[in-house]
Every structure is written in C-alpha cells, then in structure tokens.
Design an enzyme around this catalytic site. Sequence first.
Site, PDB file in Angstrom:
ATOM      1  CB  THR A  64     -62.794  15.496 -39.716  1.00 47.19           C
ATOM      2  OG1 THR A  64     -61.757  14.791 -39.051  1.00 47.19           O
ATOM      3  CG2 THR A  64     -62.803  15.154 -41.196  1.00 47.19           C
ATOM      4  CE  LYS A  68     -61.806  18.353 -35.836  1.00 48.23           C
ATOM      5  NZ  LYS A  68     -61.571  17.559 -34.607  1.00 48.23           N
ATOM      6  CG  ASP A 105     -63.889  17.393 -31.324  1.00 50.53           C
ATOM      7  OD1 ASP A 105     -64.687  16.475 -31.574  1.00 50.53           O
ATOM      8  OD2 ASP A 105     -63.136  17.897 -32.180  1.00 50.53           O
ATOM      9  CB  ALA A 129     -47.955  17.572 -28.097  1.00 56.51           C
ATOM     10  CE1 TYR A 217     -63.844   5.450 -36.296  1.00 63.88           C
ATOM     11  CE2 TYR A 217     -63.269   7.507 -35.200  1.00 63.88           C
ATOM     12  CZ  TYR A 217     -63.624   6.814 -36.340  1.00 63.88           C
ATOM     13  OH  TYR A 217     -63.756   7.486 -37.530  1.00 63.88           O
TER      14      TYR A 217
END
Length: 277
Positions: A64, A68, A105, A129, A217
């Site tokens: 994460t 990445k 993803d 963005a 979430y």
Amino acid sequence: MSTPKRAAVLGSPIAHSLSPVLHRAAYAELGLSDWSYDRFEVDEAGLPGFMAGLEGAWAGLSLTMPLKRAVIPLLDGVSDTAASVEAVNTVVFAEDGRKLGDNTDIPGMIAALRERGVDRVESAAVLGAGATASSALAALAQICAGPVTAYVRSAARAREMRGWGERLGVDVRIADWAEAPAALEAPLVVATTPAGTTDELAAEAPERPGTLFDVLYEPWPTALAAGWAARGGAVVGGLDLLVHQAVLQVEQMTGRKPAPLAAMRAAGERALAGGGA
C-alpha cells in the site's frame, strides 16, 4: 498438509490495514493452516532492506502507500497492468526466486463493478486526481465507451490526469472541483478522494442516480454513499474493491482458484463492524 508459507502487507501507516483479515480468512477457507499473513510498517527508505532480507518461505507481498511505485526498481519483472499506471500492489515470489510485480487494484475495480451489473458505460466522472484515480482511469479504459470527466482542484492535477488519459487511451476531460455537483449526473461516478472530501456533495445526488463507486471503506457509508443510496442509486464501496483485489492476490500467491470471495467479504465486514481481526 500444506507447505508453510509467509505473506504480508507493507506500508506506512499500516496499522489500519484490513488485508490480514481478508487473507487469513482465505487461508482458513482453503485449508492452508501453515500459511501466515502479517503486516509490517515499512516506508520507502526501509523497503530495499526489507526486501533484501526476505527468505525462501515467502510467497508474496501486498503493498500500500507509499510503496506502490518505490518497489518497482527492486523487482525482476512487472506486469503490463502494473506498468500501465506505474504502480505495483502485489509481489509474488516465483519458484525460481524472481520477484514479480502486478496490480490487482485495476482488475479488482472492474470485478467489483461487474458484480453490481456494471459491464459497460457510455461516460463516467472521476472525483479526485491522486494515485487511485490513475487506477480508476485504467479500469475505465476497459469499460467506458466514451469520455471520462475528471474533477480536480489544481492545474497540476489536471495535467497529471490528461497525461494518464493519453497513456491509457482514455478521453479525459477536465473540470474544476467547483463544478463537482455536475459529476453526479454521469452514469458512473468514481470517488477517489480522502474521507470527508465529498461530504458537501451528499445533498446533490440526482433524483435518478446511476452507479457510485466510492473507494473508501472507513468510515462507511460516506455521506455521499448514504445520500446516493437514499435516492435509489447503486453503490459500490471500498470494501468491495478491497475484497476483489485481495481475491486476485490470494489466487496469485497461493495458486489456488477460486479464492473464497464470500468468506473474505464476511471477514472484512465483521472487522469493520468491530468484530476484530
């Protein structure tokens, strides 16, 4: 009896990650009693040393922020999907020792939408963005037939989104964040902004909303998601994305298909409801 294997999620901060809950639920369902999945607080500076110290029992890693992109130079190969957005969220350790990077993803977004019956749209809107927005554009490249309007706050962000659009083959059009209420009229709205950012739009949900994909979430539902659902609109949430991308990670790391989607989602829902990890 399975061969003992290790996997983990890395990032900073990482304490909030639901990945251990989801992956451990999958291992239990698949009978992989000797597999373990942990979380490690690792930043960009510490990543090379962490990767160098991994030994043969490792099957894979979930990554994460902010790792990445930082992980890419440390890998032996990167999938076309990950290369398209310069972001790896999955590392699999091959039997020959190679470290291979992928991005789940993007297909996870597509799978989450398809689960709710969204296979194709004529146009879409993206709120935000950042890094998640580029993955959203990559997913939209496969399911959106027409233009994607990105609602951004700065000229720099506008340039970034145009650049991603050109790279991914998406007709990206730019609008100022002040015009964001107009985004909600699109057949598919993808909200990629931090918590609280879209709360001001909750009351603007149209009378006949399309589909909202809100990547958060926690907290859930967001004000926008709640307002959307109250108008009868379809809502895809961050847990849907998290579960679908984790399903793909489990399949790659374990070689077992299909991964137990329902058990993983139930475990995530329990954790978010306070049921623990």
